[in-house]
Design a protein around this motif. Sequence first.
Motif, PDB file in Angstrom:
ATOM      1  N   SER A  88       0.833  -1.211   0.000  1.00 14.81           N
ATOM      2  CA  SER A  88       0.000   0.000   0.000  1.00 14.81           C
ATOM      3  C   SER A  88       0.865   1.257   0.000  1.00 14.81           C
ATOM      4  CB  SER A  88      -0.937   0.003   1.212  1.00 14.81           C
ATOM      5  OG  SER A  88      -1.868  -1.047   1.117  1.00 14.81           O
ATOM      6  N   THR A 138      -4.368  -3.433   7.424  1.00 13.56           N
ATOM      7  CA  THR A 138      -5.688  -3.032   6.944  1.00 13.56           C
ATOM      8  C   THR A 138      -5.865  -1.526   7.029  1.00 13.56           C
ATOM      9  OG1 THR A 138      -6.548  -5.161   7.705  1.00 13.56           O
ATOM     10  CG2 THR A 138      -8.160  -3.459   7.199  1.00 13.56           C
ATOM     11  N   ASP A 139      -5.363  -0.923   8.096  1.00 10.41           N
ATOM     12  CA  ASP A 139      -5.464   0.533   8.270  1.00 10.41           C
ATOM     13  C   ASP A 139      -4.736   1.265   7.147  1.00 10.41           C
ATOM     14  OD1 ASP A 139      -6.802   0.258  10.812  1.00 10.41           O
ATOM     15  OD2 ASP A 139      -4.835  -0.190  11.679  1.00 10.41           O
ATOM     16  N   GLN A 141      -3.901   0.070   4.201  1.00 13.98           N
ATOM     17  CA  GLN A 141      -4.579  -0.193   2.938  1.00 13.98           C
ATOM     18  C   GLN A 141      -5.799   0.723   2.772  1.00 13.98           C
ATOM     19  OE1 GLN A 141      -6.865  -3.889   2.310  1.00 13.98           O
ATOM     20  NE2 GLN A 141      -5.552  -4.205   0.499  1.00 13.98           N
ATOM     21  N   GLN A 142      -6.562   0.914   3.843  1.00 12.48           N
ATOM     22  CA  GLN A 142      -7.730   1.804   3.778  1.00 12.48           C
ATOM     23  C   GLN A 142      -7.308   3.256   3.542  1.00 12.48           C
ATOM     24  OE1 GLN A 142     -10.907   0.999   3.532  1.00 12.48           O
ATOM     25  NE2 GLN A 142     -10.271  -1.147   3.592  1.00 12.48           N
ATOM     26  N   LEU A 143      -6.225   3.666   4.181  1.00 16.20           N
ATOM     27  CA  LEU A 143      -5.706   5.019   3.949  1.00 16.20           C
ATOM     28  C   LEU A 143      -5.296   5.199   2.491  1.00 16.20           C
ATOM     29  CD1 LEU A 143      -3.515   5.528   7.152  1.00 16.20           C
ATOM     30  CD2 LEU A 143      -5.552   6.858   6.524  1.00 16.20           C
ATOM     31  N   GLN A 144      -4.683   4.173   1.924  1.00 13.24           N
ATOM     32  CA  GLN A 144      -4.245   4.251   0.531  1.00 13.24           C
ATOM     33  C   GLN A 144      -5.450   4.300  -0.405  1.00 13.24           C
ATOM     34  OE1 GLN A 144      -4.073   2.127  -2.375  1.00 13.24           O
ATOM     35  NE2 GLN A 144      -2.800   3.675  -3.358  1.00 13.24           N
ATOM     36  N   LYS A 145      -6.449   3.454  -0.161  1.00 13.90           N
ATOM     37  CA  LYS A 145      -7.639   3.416  -1.024  1.00 13.90           C
ATOM     38  C   LYS A 145      -8.431   4.721  -0.964  1.00 13.90           C
ATOM     39  CE  LYS A 145      -8.415  -1.556  -1.222  1.00 13.90           C
ATOM     40  NZ  LYS A 145      -9.321  -2.655  -0.850  1.00 13.90           N
ATOM     41  N   SER A 146      -8.427   5.369   0.213  1.00 14.58           N
ATOM     42  CA  SER A 146      -9.178   6.621   0.370  1.00 14.58           C
ATOM     43  C   SER A 146      -8.398   7.839  -0.130  1.00 14.58           C
ATOM     44  CB  SER A 146      -9.548   6.832   1.835  1.00 14.58           C
ATOM     45  OG  SER A 146      -8.393   7.116   2.605  1.00 14.58           O
ATOM     46  N   LYS A 148      -5.858   9.147   1.434  1.00 14.22           N
ATOM     47  CA  LYS A 148      -5.289   9.871   2.572  1.00 14.22           C
ATOM     48  C   LYS A 148      -3.824   9.526   2.833  1.00 14.22           C
ATOM     49  CE  LYS A 148      -9.741  10.318   4.884  1.00 14.22           C
ATOM     50  NZ  LYS A 148     -10.539   9.932   6.053  1.00 14.22           N
TER      51      LYS A 148
END
Length: 159
Positions: A88, A138-139, A141-146, A148
């Motif tokens: 990520s 997971t955190d 990865q979510q930051l990358q997808k959003s 941020k």
Amino acid sequence: MVADTDPVSSSNPVYVYMFRTSLLLLVSLSKASRHSQLYSVNRYHPKGFLHTSASRMAKQFVEDKIASNKVVVFSKTYCPFCTMAKQSIRDAGLQDFAVVEIEDRNDCSAIQDMLNSMTGARSVPRVFIGGKCVGGGTDVQQLQKSGKLVGLLKDAGAL
């Protein structure tokens, strides 16, 4: 050897023998009894974290890595969540960042204990950007997808 008291009954002494990978606690069951019970405890004292020279060295190591790198990932090579976090970060455009693979280190457990005391989680990955923990695989990865994650990396001066 460190003498302390039993956490259940303050009248019973507890003797702590420190070894390379664990502690052995010799607990006297009663003052009248000459019988003792032997417990193996993995770097923990019944009353909380036992500060050993290994834990102090691990604390210094972790703090130095975080302070000297804009982005650092504490990781294990075989962990899929660690791979997810590292990928990520690469997907966000950062190719050169510090990765500390801890599974083969003698102080692996002490490092994870230190990460737990710093972040509230002992598991890896633990990802630090600009000196702050942003979470695990997971955190990140979510930051990358959003979108941020790029902002965090830019704010830290890593991008």
